[in-house]
Design a protein around this motif. Structure first.
Motif, PDB file in Angstrom:
ATOM      1  N   ASP A 119     -46.104  54.064  75.255  1.00  0.00           N
ATOM      2  CA  ASP A 119     -45.825  55.019  76.337  1.00  0.00           C
ATOM      3  C   ASP A 119     -44.775  54.515  77.329  1.00  0.00           C
ATOM      4  O   ASP A 119     -44.282  55.274  78.173  1.00  0.00           O
ATOM      5  CB  ASP A 119     -47.110  55.402  77.069  1.00  0.00           C
ATOM      6  CG  ASP A 119     -47.870  54.181  77.589  1.00  0.00           C
ATOM      7  OD1 ASP A 119     -47.463  53.051  77.260  1.00  0.00           O
ATOM      8  OD2 ASP A 119     -48.860  54.369  78.315  1.00  0.00           O
ATOM      9  N   LYS A 120     -44.420  53.232  77.237  1.00  0.00           N
ATOM     10  CA  LYS A 120     -43.397  52.673  78.126  1.00  0.00           C
ATOM     11  C   LYS A 120     -42.049  52.478  77.439  1.00  0.00           C
ATOM     12  O   LYS A 120     -41.094  52.008  78.066  1.00  0.00           O
ATOM     13  CB  LYS A 120     -43.886  51.333  78.696  1.00  0.00           C
ATOM     14  CG  LYS A 120     -45.095  51.477  79.616  1.00  0.00           C
ATOM     15  CD  LYS A 120     -45.531  50.138  80.160  1.00  0.00           C
ATOM     16  CE  LYS A 120     -46.755  50.294  81.068  1.00  0.00           C
ATOM     17  NZ  LYS A 120     -47.228  48.978  81.589  1.00  0.00           N
ATOM     18  N   LEU A 121     -41.996  52.810  76.174  1.00  0.00           N
ATOM     19  CA  LEU A 121     -40.753  52.655  75.409  1.00  0.00           C
ATOM     20  C   LEU A 121     -39.883  53.898  75.544  1.00  0.00           C
ATOM     21  O   LEU A 121     -40.331  55.004  75.222  1.00  0.00           O
ATOM     22  CB  LEU A 121     -41.057  52.436  73.916  1.00  0.00           C
ATOM     23  CG  LEU A 121     -41.468  51.031  73.471  1.00  0.00           C
ATOM     24  CD1 LEU A 121     -41.880  51.061  72.006  1.00  0.00           C
ATOM     25  CD2 LEU A 121     -40.337  50.031  73.671  1.00  0.00           C
ATOM     26  N   ASP A 122     -38.667  53.729  76.007  1.00  0.00           N
ATOM     27  CA  ASP A 122     -37.741  54.854  76.007  1.00  0.00           C
ATOM     28  C   ASP A 122     -36.683  54.625  74.935  1.00  0.00           C
ATOM     29  O   ASP A 122     -36.699  53.603  74.237  1.00  0.00           O
ATOM     30  CB  ASP A 122     -37.103  55.050  77.388  1.00  0.00           C
ATOM     31  CG  ASP A 122     -36.322  53.821  77.860  1.00  0.00           C
ATOM     32  OD1 ASP A 122     -35.997  52.948  77.022  1.00  0.00           O
ATOM     33  OD2 ASP A 122     -36.045  53.726  79.067  1.00  0.00           O
ATOM     34  N   PHE A 123     -35.762  55.560  74.788  1.00  0.00           N
ATOM     35  CA  PHE A 123     -34.750  55.477  73.725  1.00  0.00           C
ATOM     36  C   PHE A 123     -33.926  54.190  73.846  1.00  0.00           C
ATOM     37  O   PHE A 123     -33.643  53.523  72.842  1.00  0.00           O
ATOM     38  CB  PHE A 123     -33.834  56.698  73.788  1.00  0.00           C
ATOM     39  CG  PHE A 123     -32.840  56.774  72.662  1.00  0.00           C
ATOM     40  CD1 PHE A 123     -33.188  57.360  71.450  1.00  0.00           C
ATOM     41  CD2 PHE A 123     -31.564  56.242  72.806  1.00  0.00           C
ATOM     42  CE1 PHE A 123     -32.276  57.423  70.404  1.00  0.00           C
ATOM     43  CE2 PHE A 123     -30.652  56.297  71.764  1.00  0.00           C
ATOM     44  CZ  PHE A 123     -31.005  56.894  70.561  1.00  0.00           C
ATOM     45  N   ALA A 124     -33.551  53.827  75.068  1.00  0.00           N
ATOM     46  CA  ALA A 124     -32.713  52.640  75.276  1.00  0.00           C
ATOM     47  C   ALA A 124     -33.425  51.370  74.826  1.00  0.00           C
ATOM     48  O   ALA A 124     -32.813  50.486  74.194  1.00  0.00           O
ATOM     49  CB  ALA A 124     -32.329  52.538  76.752  1.00  0.00           C
ATOM     50  N   HIS A 125     -34.725  51.235  75.133  1.00  0.00           N
ATOM     51  CA  HIS A 125     -35.501  50.061  74.719  1.00  0.00           C
ATOM     52  C   HIS A 125     -35.531  49.943  73.192  1.00  0.00           C
ATOM     53  O   HIS A 125     -35.344  48.860  72.630  1.00  0.00           O
ATOM     54  CB  HIS A 125     -36.939  50.163  75.244  1.00  0.00           C
ATOM     55  CG  HIS A 125     -37.074  49.808  76.686  1.00  0.00           C
ATOM     56  ND1 HIS A 125     -37.424  50.730  77.634  1.00  0.00           N
ATOM     57  CD2 HIS A 125     -36.890  48.639  77.353  1.00  0.00           C
ATOM     58  CE1 HIS A 125     -37.469  50.154  78.824  1.00  0.00           C
ATOM     59  NE2 HIS A 125     -37.141  48.872  78.684  1.00  0.00           N
ATOM     60  N   LYS A 126     -35.801  51.058  72.534  1.00  0.00           N
ATOM     61  CA  LYS A 126     -35.908  51.062  71.069  1.00  0.00           C
ATOM     62  C   LYS A 126     -34.580  50.682  70.428  1.00  0.00           C
ATOM     63  O   LYS A 126     -34.531  49.845  69.506  1.00  0.00           O
ATOM     64  CB  LYS A 126     -36.345  52.457  70.584  1.00  0.00           C
ATOM     65  CG  LYS A 126     -37.720  52.857  71.076  1.00  0.00           C
ATOM     66  CD  LYS A 126     -37.964  54.351  70.898  1.00  0.00           C
ATOM     67  CE  LYS A 126     -39.255  54.780  71.563  1.00  0.00           C
ATOM     68  NZ  LYS A 126     -39.419  56.236  71.583  1.00  0.00           N
ATOM     69  N   LEU A 127     -33.504  51.313  70.882  1.00  0.00           N
ATOM     70  CA  LEU A 127     -32.183  51.043  70.309  1.00  0.00           C
ATOM     71  C   LEU A 127     -31.754  49.597  70.566  1.00  0.00           C
ATOM     72  O   LEU A 127     -31.216  48.934  69.661  1.00  0.00           O
ATOM     73  CB  LEU A 127     -31.159  52.016  70.905  1.00  0.00           C
ATOM     74  CG  LEU A 127     -29.736  51.906  70.360  1.00  0.00           C
ATOM     75  CD1 LEU A 127     -29.703  52.185  68.868  1.00  0.00           C
ATOM     76  CD2 LEU A 127     -28.805  52.883  71.105  1.00  0.00           C
ATOM     77  N   ARG A 128     -31.994  49.091  71.767  1.00  0.00           N
ATOM     78  CA  ARG A 128     -31.588  47.732  72.120  1.00  0.00           C
ATOM     79  C   ARG A 128     -32.293  46.697  71.242  1.00  0.00           C
ATOM     80  O   ARG A 128     -31.690  45.699  70.828  1.00  0.00           O
ATOM     81  CB  ARG A 128     -31.879  47.478  73.598  1.00  0.00           C
ATOM     82  CG  ARG A 128     -31.238  46.214  74.136  1.00  0.00           C
ATOM     83  CD  ARG A 128     -31.127  46.240  75.655  1.00  0.00           C
ATOM     84  NE  ARG A 128     -32.380  46.559  76.327  1.00  0.00           N
ATOM     85  CZ  ARG A 128     -32.543  47.640  77.091  1.00  0.00           C
ATOM     86  NH1 ARG A 128     -31.544  48.504  77.270  1.00  0.00           N
ATOM     87  NH2 ARG A 128     -33.705  47.867  77.670  1.00  0.00           N
ATOM     88  N   ARG A 129     -33.566  46.937  70.929  1.00  0.00           N
ATOM     89  CA  ARG A 129     -34.338  46.003  70.078  1.00  0.00           C
ATOM     90  C   ARG A 129     -33.715  45.898  68.693  1.00  0.00           C
ATOM     91  O   ARG A 129     -33.574  44.796  68.137  1.00  0.00           O
ATOM     92  CB  ARG A 129     -35.789  46.491  69.967  1.00  0.00           C
ATOM     93  CG  ARG A 129     -36.680  45.624  69.075  1.00  0.00           C
ATOM     94  CD  ARG A 129     -36.989  44.306  69.743  1.00  0.00           C
ATOM     95  NE  ARG A 129     -37.913  43.504  68.958  1.00  0.00           N
ATOM     96  CZ  ARG A 129     -37.545  42.515  68.150  1.00  0.00           C
ATOM     97  NH1 ARG A 129     -36.260  42.212  68.007  1.00  0.00           N
ATOM     98  NH2 ARG A 129     -38.465  41.812  67.508  1.00  0.00           N
ATOM     99  N   PHE A 130     -33.345  47.000  68.129  1.00  0.00           N
ATOM    100  CA  PHE A 130     -32.737  46.998  66.794  1.00  0.00           C
ATOM    101  C   PHE A 130     -31.310  46.445  66.821  1.00  0.00           C
ATOM    102  O   PHE A 130     -30.918  45.677  65.943  1.00  0.00           O
ATOM    103  CB  PHE A 130     -32.736  48.414  66.217  1.00  0.00           C
ATOM    104  CG  PHE A 130     -34.105  48.921  65.828  1.00  0.00           C
ATOM    105  CD1 PHE A 130     -34.930  48.186  64.993  1.00  0.00           C
ATOM    106  CD2 PHE A 130     -34.569  50.144  66.295  1.00  0.00           C
ATOM    107  CE1 PHE A 130     -36.183  48.659  64.620  1.00  0.00           C
ATOM    108  CE2 PHE A 130     -35.827  50.616  65.936  1.00  0.00           C
ATOM    109  CZ  PHE A 130     -36.632  49.871  65.097  1.00  0.00           C
ATOM    110  N   GLU A 131     -30.543  46.847  67.826  1.00  0.00           N
ATOM    111  CA  GLU A 131     -29.141  46.408  67.889  1.00  0.00           C
ATOM    112  C   GLU A 131     -29.014  44.905  68.125  1.00  0.00           C
ATOM    113  O   GLU A 131     -28.038  44.281  67.693  1.00  0.00           O
ATOM    114  CB  GLU A 131     -28.398  47.184  68.982  1.00  0.00           C
ATOM    115  CG  GLU A 131     -28.096  48.625  68.588  1.00  0.00           C
ATOM    116  CD  GLU A 131     -27.239  49.349  69.601  1.00  0.00           C
ATOM    117  OE1 GLU A 131     -27.243  48.940  70.788  1.00  0.00           O
ATOM    118  OE2 GLU A 131     -26.577  50.335  69.215  1.00  0.00           O
TER     119      GLU A 131
END
Length: 424
Positions: free
Chosen positions: A35-47
């Motif tokens: 519930d605290k993950l936004d799009f930027a967090h998800k993308l940054r982890r993969f990138e």
């Protein structure tokens, strides 16, 4: 499905979440709660991982696991299945997101991840779908007591929801978003080698890609428009330019896929032919509709291509199980439109012949005593009014209790021949 854009994969699934047709149910390898993950967090982890080995351009993985429509799985069970699957394909230590989709009748979820490990090495993606994924699927079916894909009770269902043209027409569904969902999924999931084959799949979900007439400026500049189709196959709503979609399903990009898919679909050719043969060999005589129905049970759509006069000039097979598209002639001579037409026409002739009514004379046979009594018990002769015409006379004779058989004429006793004697 493997690709080069984890951003595109995330955008697709996050858009589904925003529409209310998907839910993020698992985030493995992430420091934050879901519930605290936004799009930027998800993308940054993969990138962050992708940057460890920029030489690997094909670094994103988008997996869809589909279950039979009779399966009823809660989020916890789906999380367990997702974790077991990722372990089996050796992605258990990778960060991955699991999205549960609600846009079709059968339950399924999507997994988004990358193949670059934290030590900078990459996981080999060669044949991951055909070998590792198939082995993982079979293990999961057995481990979790799921309906097996090879069983007779399992009928593969496309993991794409067809657009409802009426909702588009009356403004209850945004055209661009609806088209984007279908086009992106088909483009990234199915293996097609031409625009015609691409359209064959799109039309299954009420969408078409149009280049315009050959004399048009759009055709010359390799432009492409996407439209929604109504139930009669006519375009409805406002057509959308390919370049305006986030996934960029432009012709230039599609043409690269055409070339790549020629090799990618080859391993699935034999299995498709085998399932087609099973459908045909099941019947001594098969009609067009029966063939289409039998193939649908095996996860295959058969589309006959015909001109405005109704002449069939081509056949296309869409394998929803392996996500491949083949023209009949690409599978072999026996699967071409001509061969199928001859087979179906031959069976139609047989069917027509068997359906011919027997000649009425075959029924005009003497009645047995038992049959005669049955008929006379059912008919009240006193209620019959018989005219003096020839037809009614025959009918009266047939229904007469004393009647023992039909004869076209009444014979009388032979008259004795009088012999004239000469007078002495």
């Amino acid at each position: 499905m493997i690709g080069k854009s984890i951003r595109g994969i995330l955008h697709y699934n996050e858009q589904k979440v925003a529409e209310g047709s998907a839910t993020l149910i698992m985030a493995s390898g992430f420091a934050y709660d879901i519930d605290k993950l936004d799009f930027a967090h998800k993308l940054r982890r993969f990138e962050h991982l992708i940057c460890l080995k920029p030489s690997v351009s094909t670094n994103a993985l988008h997996i869809s696991l589909n279950f039979h429509s009779s399966e009823k799985l809660d989020d916890t069970k789906m999380q367990q299945i997702a974790a077991a699957y990722m372990e089996r394909i050796r992605f258990g230590d990778q960060p991955f997101l699991v999205y549960r989709h609600h846009d079709v009748s059968h339950q399924h979820f999507h997994i988004a991840t990358v193949n670059i490990k934290k030590d900078g090495n990459s996981i080999d993606l060669h044949n991951i779908g055909r070998i590792k994924s198939e082995q993982a699927r079979k293990f999961i079916e057995k481990e979790f007591g799921l309906i097996r894909a090879e069983s007779k009770t399992y009928h593969p269902e496309p993991a794409i929801k067809a657009i409802d043209p009426e909702r588009i027409q009356y403004g209850h569904l945004p055209t661009k978003r609806a088209i984007a969902s279908v086009v992106t999924t088909v483009m990234n999931s199915y293996k097609f080698t031409s625009l015609a084959e691409f359209n064959a799949v799109l039309k299954q979900f009420n969408v078409v890609a149009d280049r315009g007439s050959e004399e048009s400026e759009m055709f010359r500049k390799k432009g492409l428009l996407y439209s929604v189709l109504d139930r009669q196959g006519h375009k409805v709503g406002v057509p959308i330019k390919a370049s305006s979609f986030y996934s960029k399903p432009i012709l230039k990009r599609l043409e690269r896929k055409f070339e790549q898919n020629v090799e990618k679909r080859k391993p699935y050719r034999a299995d498709l032919k085998n399932r087609i043969d099973q459908a045909i060999s099941k019947y001594e005589h098969i009609t067009k509709q029966t063939l289409i129905t039998e193939l649908q049970k095996r996860g295959i759509s058969l589309i006959f291509r015909q001109n405005e006069e109704g002449f069939i000039y081509g056949a296309t097979f869409i394998d929803h199980r392996c996500k491949t598209v083949f023209n009949g002639s690409s599978l072999g001579k026996a699967y071409s439109a001509k061969a199928l037409k001859e087979k179906l026409a031959e069976n139609d002739k047989i069917t027509t012949y068997l359906a011919k009514p027997k000649r009425i004379n075959s029924y005009l046979k003497p009645l047995s005593e038992e049959k005669r009594l049955q008929y006379t018990e059912k008919i009240n002769l006193s209620d019959l009014t018989v005219s003096t015409t020839t037809t009614d006379k025959i009918l009266k004779d047939l229904l007469d209790p004393e009647y023992t058989g039909y004869a076209p004429s009444i014979t009388s006793k032979k008259k004795k021949r009088r012999i004239k004697r000469k007078k002495p």
